[in-house]
Structure formats: C-alpha cells, structure tokens
Enzyme design. Structure first.
Site, PDB file in Angstrom:
ATOM      1  N   PHE A  72      -1.876   0.895   6.252  1.00  0.00           N
ATOM      2  CA  PHE A  72      -3.169   0.417   5.731  1.00  0.00           C
ATOM      3  C   PHE A  72      -3.111  -1.041   5.312  1.00  0.00           C
ATOM      4  O   PHE A  72      -4.142  -1.696   5.199  1.00  0.00           O
ATOM      5  CB  PHE A  72      -3.630   1.297   4.550  1.00  0.00           C
ATOM      6  CG  PHE A  72      -3.129   0.878   3.206  1.00  0.00           C
ATOM      7  CD1 PHE A  72      -1.857   1.212   2.783  1.00  0.00           C
ATOM      8  CD2 PHE A  72      -3.936   0.131   2.353  1.00  0.00           C
ATOM      9  CE1 PHE A  72      -1.395   0.815   1.537  1.00  0.00           C
ATOM     10  CE2 PHE A  72      -3.479  -0.268   1.108  1.00  0.00           C
ATOM     11  CZ  PHE A  72      -2.208   0.069   0.702  1.00  0.00           C
ATOM     12  N   LYS A  73      -1.916  -1.583   5.118  1.00  0.00           N
ATOM     13  CA  LYS A  73      -1.784  -2.988   4.725  1.00  0.00           C
ATOM     14  C   LYS A  73      -2.436  -3.927   5.750  1.00  0.00           C
ATOM     15  O   LYS A  73      -2.874  -5.015   5.401  1.00  0.00           O
ATOM     16  CB  LYS A  73      -0.304  -3.370   4.583  1.00  0.00           C
ATOM     17  CG  LYS A  73       0.527  -2.494   3.639  1.00  0.00           C
ATOM     18  CD  LYS A  73       0.392  -2.893   2.215  1.00  0.00           C
ATOM     19  CE  LYS A  73       1.358  -2.295   1.214  1.00  0.00           C
ATOM     20  NZ  LYS A  73       1.692  -0.907   1.281  1.00  0.00           N
TER      21      LYS A  73
END
Ligand SMILES: *Cc1c(COP(=O)(O)O)cnc(C)c1O
Length: 467
Positions: free
Chosen positions: A111-112
């Site tokens: 998700f970064k």
C-alpha cells in the site's frame, strides 16, 4: 478557496504552505506538521461517490494542497495512479463477512505505493519549479524502501539513500530494493538493526546544518503528503461498500498498524465527515498501541520479530499527530508528553474524556498463531489469500463483530511478498506468486555495506549527493 497552512505539533513552526510542508518532512522542532484545520466535506459526499479513483484523489487533495494550481495537481494525480495494475487502483471485494480493500496493485505490491507514487511526482514537480536538488534519506524494514525507490528512480534532481539492516530484511524485499540500479539510487546495508537505521536517519535530520546544506527530504510517514494520499482510499472504499450494502449508513475499518500513519489517514477521513463508525487498530505481538488504547498508558517495550515485519514497531511516529488533537491542539501539552516519554519510556493520558472519542479507535492484537490460522481459514473457506499484515487486521475485525456496520479490512501487501508465512499457514509452497517478483530472480544488484555509524552514513551521503 481558503489557503491551507501547516503547523508543527510542537508549536515551533507555523504558516507553512503545502509545498513547504512536503519539502520540510519532519518539522524543525522535532514535531510533525499538520494542517491548521480539517475541512468538513459532508455536503460533497453525494457528488463524490461515483468519481474514479484519480478524480476523487484530486477533489480531496485540492483542499489541502491549495498552493498547487489545480491543473498541475490533476496531472500529478493522474500520473501517480497510471502506474497501477488495476483499473480501479484500490478495488474492494467481499470475503465472508468482511470487505477486503486491495491496496497492493502498485508497482512494488504494497500500500506504500499509493502515497509514494504520488510523493515521487510531487517532489519532481516542486523541484522543477523551484530548482535545486533533494537528497532523500530513509530507513526501511522492507516495504517503504522499495516503494520510495520506485517513486523517484531516474529523477534528475533527486537522490535517494535507503538504509536497511544488513541481512535482516527478507531476501525478496532486499532484491526489490537493490535490483534498482539507476544512478540516483543508493542502497545502504547498515551493520545493525532497523532501530539503528532509524536513529541514524533521525540524527542526520536533526543535524540542521547538514539537513540544509544537502536539502534532506523524507519519504517516511512523518511527511504529510503520505497521510494525505492515504485519506483518499478510505472515501473510495466506503462509497463502494455503502452502495453495495442495503441499509448501511456507516462503515468501520480495520487497519494493520505499525507507524500509525495508515490508520491516522482514516481518522482524518472520519473528521472530514466520512461516515465511519469506528476504526479498528490491529497490532501483532508488538502491541504498544493496543495497550495504549486499552489503558491510556503508552509504554515502550522490546521489539520482537514476527511474520508481519512492517508492524514490528514500538514507537509509532504518527501517534504524535493523533495526540496533538487529543490534547486539544495544545503544543505545550504535546511537548510535555513527548518529553516525558523520551525521558522515561512511558506516559499516559485520560482516554475517557467527555467527547466520546474513546471508542472511535478500538484496538486488538493478533499473534503469529492467530494470523496464520486466519490466512488458512480465508484461503480454505473464501478462496482469498491474505498477506500476514492483512490477516492480522481481519482477525481483529472478527473480534469486533458486534455492530451491523459493514467492516472494510485494509489489505496492505500482496501475499506474494511473504511466501514463507503463506507456506507456513497453508502448507503449500508457491501458492503466492507474482510475475513482478519472479522477474527479479538473478537480476543485477547494487548495494553498499556500511558500519552502524552516523558519521559513515553522513560521509557517504556527502560523497554521493552531487551538486
Ligand atoms: C507499512 C506497512 C504497514 C503499517 O502501516 P503504518 O502506516 O506504518 O501503520 C502495514 N502493512 C504493510 C504491508 C506495510 O508495508
């Protein structure tokens, strides 16, 4: 439109525009930068609910990035999300009783990417307007490093120096970072632990003369742009799930938590007026935050390694932003609490309060055994493969099954990033694969081993920073 300014949680900086806040990263007084007010968007929800992901990102970000011309912001957002492998960017799907929000369709499968693809574009944009160079210094236990490198590789005005603990990140995560051999990317394997990398990073940022001379920049979630980009998927997924659940008026989210950045973005979404009943905070054995939300006491413990390493954090930097609001936006009170924690390793606040805020975040813990059992159960019953971070959040969501509101579980990484845990859980090797990771096999790598020493890293940056 009202201009948005940024202030430090510790009171030492104020009046910063968005672009300055992004370039500053960590505030110069050691605090974190926050917007001076939180916009109320309740009147806009009906208009926003059918927007595409990039359109929604633009609408939300323009409220906070008021010093970026709108057409420019639209371009940044469009470019950032064009690298995603799913047309919806962040799709949700039902798995048993919960909804899973898939945040892992970006180029490094965690998700970064959602924030760091955007931040990479933003850095490039700001530097092209202002001139000059930026030297990003980061510490990573795995996912942040590769996502940050991917966001800025090949950019002319940016160098990135990423420290990871030598021999202590997974071989796959290491290869994701060191196989990027662009001239502006420097991987440093520090002969120490992750905490050593993080304290070297902080020492370099606190050396203000060095920070100014080399224009140090931050990609960790102390940077406000990361929180901002993450607010978007709370709105996007809530719209989808509310539409798909007849009679539902609010949702709850379950978030596997490390540095408290991801769940903090959900907290901002709730303050902005998104109908969020509760935020469920999931930890692993490193449960400082769960203990805090149960007792009001914030007490540092020893970090233990787990199957979900991105949650192996004892001191969560973004907690200070939440604390700032909890202490009625009083910088003196924040300074006092943070000083107490720094000196003694513990501090406490009264969680009961009159505002009813005590149940807006509820916490739970999933240990290794429960996490692996959850992976196995969802694989066998729902045909969904959860990565070990996501599974911890799903386990905690099941413990808070007492409300009618639909629960959205954030899926923070693709399971293929953690093949050992998947095999341990399911008994099956090679279940979790991804072509991006398979392609790294045998790729050339570049990495410098450095001693666990601030001066060695400072000299390395100095030598390689360029003019
Ligand atoms: C970084 C990370 C987390 C923790 O997010 P925070 O914002 O640090 O709370 C959880 N899961 C994965 C896979 C991550 O990479």
């Amino acid at each position: 439109m009202n201009e948005m300014k940024y202030v430090s949680t510790r009171g030492g900086q104020d009046g910063l525009g968005f672009q300055d806040a992004v370039m500053t990263g960590l505030a110069r007084d050691g605090g974190l930068l926050v917007p001076e007010r939180i916009p109320d968007v309740r009147e806009k929800l009906a208009d926003w609910k059918d927007l595409s992901y990039p359109e929604l990102a633009f609408e939300i970000m323009r409220l906070f990035a008021t010093d970026v011309p709108e057409e420019d912001l639209r371009g940044l957002v469009t470019r950032a999300y064009s690298t995603f492998m799913h047309s919806e960017v962040a799709p949700v799907r039902k798995a048993g009783k919960v909804w899973v929000l898939e945040l892992f369709h970006g180029p490094t499968l965690a998700f970064k990417d959602i924030a760091l693809q955007f931040l990479g574009q933003l850095y490039s944009y700001i530097l092209s307007k202002r001139g000059g160079r930026l030297n990003i210094v980061a510490a990573t236990s795995g996912d942040t490093g590769s996502a940050a490198i991917c966001g800025v590789r090949g950019q002319e005005r940016v160098n990135i120096f990423v420290m990871h603990p030598h021999g202590r990140v997974s071989p796959l995560q290491e290869r994701q970072m060191t196989s990027v051999t662009d001239a502006n990317v420097f991987n440093l394997a520090v002969e120490g632990a992750f905490d050593d990398c993080q304290s070297i990073m902080k020492a370099l940022f606190n050396d203000l003369a060095f920070k100014d001379e080399f224009s140090l920049g931050s990609v960790n979630s102390v940077n406000w742009a990361r929180i901002l980009a993450q607010i978007v998927y709370y709105f996007y997924s809530a719209f989808r799930v509310l539409e798909g659940t007849s009679g539902a008026e609010a949702v709850q989210f379950s978030v596997p938590t490390g540095n408290f950045g991801d769940i903090l973005a959900g907290w901002y979404a709730k303050q902005m007026g998104l109908p969020v009943r509760r935020l469920l905070l999931a930890t692993n054995e490193n449960d400082i935050l769960a203990r805090f939300f149960h007792t009001g006491r914030y007490v540092r413990g020893q970090v233990v390694p787990t199957v979900n390493p991105s949650m192996d954090i004892q001191v969560a930097s973004n907690f200070e932003r939440w604390l700032y609001y909890r202490l009625a936006q009083n910088p003196a009170a924040v300074r006092e609490k943070m000083a107490e924690f720094a000196a003694t390793g513990a501090m406490g606040i009264d969680l009961r309060g009159a505002s009813g805020a005590s149940d807006e975040i509820m916490a739970g813990t999933s240990d290794t055994k429960r996490t692996l059992a959850t992976i196995r159960k969802y694989w066998e019953k729902e045909n969904v493969l959860l990565d070990p971070h996501t599974a911890a959040g799903v386990f905690v969501a099941e413990q808070y099954d007492d409300r009618e509101d639909p629960t959205i579980c954030l899926a923070t990484a693709h399971p293929a990033k953690f093949p050992a845990a998947i095999e341990q859980a399911t008994g099956k090797p090679n279940l979790a694969r991804h072509s991006i990771l398979d392609a790294l096999e045998g790729a050339p790598t570049r990495c410098e081993i450095v001693p666990n020493d601030v001066n060695a890293v400072r000299e390395f940056v100095r030598r390689n920073a360029g003019a």
